[in-house]
Design an enzyme around this catalytic site. Structure first.
Site, PDB file in Angstrom:
ATOM      1  N   GLY A  29      36.851  35.278  39.653  1.00 32.49           N
ATOM      2  CA  GLY A  29      37.423  33.885  40.023  1.00 32.49           C
ATOM      3  C   GLY A  29      36.436  32.864  39.151  1.00 32.49           C
ATOM      4  CB  SER A  30      36.788  29.353  38.449  1.00 20.52           C
ATOM      5  OG  SER A  30      36.806  28.638  39.817  1.00 20.52           O
ATOM      6  CB  THR A  31      32.665  30.307  42.096  1.00 22.48           C
ATOM      7  OG1 THR A  31      33.726  29.295  42.504  1.00 22.48           O
ATOM      8  CG2 THR A  31      31.441  29.837  42.496  1.00 22.48           C
ATOM      9  N   GLY A  97      41.585  36.364  47.311  1.00 26.26           N
ATOM     10  CA  GLY A  97      42.605  36.758  46.755  1.00 26.26           C
ATOM     11  C   GLY A  97      43.285  35.696  45.945  1.00 26.26           C
ATOM     12  N   GLY A  98      42.875  34.570  45.934  1.00 31.49           N
ATOM     13  CA  GLY A  98      43.520  33.395  44.949  1.00 31.49           C
ATOM     14  C   GLY A  98      43.306  34.003  43.833  1.00 31.49           C
ATOM     15  CD  GLU A 105      37.882  39.214  44.775  1.00 28.15           C
ATOM     16  OE1 GLU A 105      38.784  39.169  45.626  1.00 28.15           O
ATOM     17  OE2 GLU A 105      37.678  38.414  44.113  1.00 28.15           O
TER      18      GLU A 105
HETATM   19  O1  DER Z   1      40.426  35.886  44.217  1.00 27.89           O
HETATM   20  C1  DER Z   1      39.188  35.493  44.831  1.00 27.89           C
HETATM   21  O2  DER Z   1      39.059  36.022  45.866  1.00 27.89           O
HETATM   22  C2  DER Z   1      38.507  34.576  43.978  1.00 27.89           C
HETATM   23  O3  DER Z   1      37.006  34.957  44.584  1.00 27.89           O
HETATM   24  C3  DER Z   1      38.975  33.335  44.573  1.00 27.89           C
HETATM   25  O4  DER Z   1      39.026  33.350  46.002  1.00 27.89           O
HETATM   26  C4  DER Z   1      38.119  32.179  44.358  1.00 27.89           C
HETATM   27  O5  DER Z   1      38.117  31.706  43.175  1.00 27.89           O
HETATM   28  P1  DER Z   1      37.532  30.322  42.517  1.00 27.89           P
HETATM   29  O6  DER Z   1      35.991  30.491  42.570  1.00 27.89           O
HETATM   30  O7  DER Z   1      38.136  30.264  41.188  1.00 27.89           O
HETATM   31  O8  DER Z   1      37.782  29.129  43.468  1.00 27.89           O
END
Ligand code: DER
Length: 227
Positions: A29-31, A97-98, A105
């Protein structure tokens, strides 16, 4: 944006938890990308770590930045996993899961001694469920999974491919993601048990009892939350 700055701040705070010799689980993810970028810089400056990534995307980024990568093998466990979340509550129960990586994970984070979540201020919620709950689903089983999730009140939607709504999204394992709109989830543990009874759901995005700490930006500052 402000949210990007918060992600960079949370990632920088998490980097301070990393010690020479650690085996790391690298999130998606982005973070998590911010964390991997900053970790790459530290490796260039001599930090001695190895990692395994929770997605092909994170693996490519880590490799590009020179972070030594470990192939999956029996007995491999991680000292620390660092990953984002779509939502977290005050007991550090997560919706993830976004980014479509929830299976790898949850696998790597279950094999980690310590899961540290990194999150901007928008992620901390009193009750999980405003963010739709992702499921990884085997393609053949999709119709029956959709019926079963609808019966649970999950209003399931098959996630479309990025940029092409006429085709479904495929995970790194070539499965589908189903996003479920349960609304406020009063009993995440009960819902997790119900989802685990539905054949074809490979994994769900409720991460319960896994995170040991979270670095969440609050008032512009990284705060460490524990269950
Ligand atoms: O897919 C995931 O679980 C990522 O960690 C997501 O949930 C967080 O994504 P973001 O850091 O882009 O908000």
């Amino acid at each position: 944006t402000l949210q990007d700055q918060e992600k960079q701040l949370a990632a920088a705070a998490a980097l301070r938890w990393v010690r020479d010799g650690m085996l790391l689980g690298l999130g998606t993810g982005s973070t998590s990308a911010q964390f991997i970028i900053q970790l790459g810089a530290a490796v260039q400056n001599g930090l001695k770590v190895q990692g395994t990534a929770t997605s092909l995307a994170s693996e490519a980024l880590a490799r590009q930045l020179g972070i030594p990568l470990l192939e999956p093998r029996r007995g491999l466990r991680f000292d620390l996993a660092v990953d984002g979340a779509d939502e977290l509550d005050h007991q550090l129960r997560l919706i993830k899961g976004g980014g479509g990586a929830l299976l790898r994970e949850k696998t790597l984070e279950t094999a980690s001694d310590y899961l540290l979540v990194i999150a901007d201020s928008s992620k901390l919620v009193p009750t999980l469920g405003r963010f739709p709950l992702p499921l990884e689903v085997v393609p053949f089983t999709l119709p029956w999974v959709l019926d079963a999730v609808a019966k649970l009140g999950g209003a399931p939607v098959v996630r479309p491919a990025v940029g092409d709504p006429s085709t479904p999204y495929f995970t790194d394992q070539r499965n589908h993601i189903v996003d479920c709109h349960f609304g406020q989830i009063a009993d995440p543990e009960q819902l997790a048990r119900q989802l685990e009874q539905i054949p074809g759901i490979v994994e769900h995005g409720l991460f319960l009892g896994l995170a040991k700490a979270a670095i969440v930006i609050q008032g512009g500052q990284p705060m460490v939350l524990k269950p």
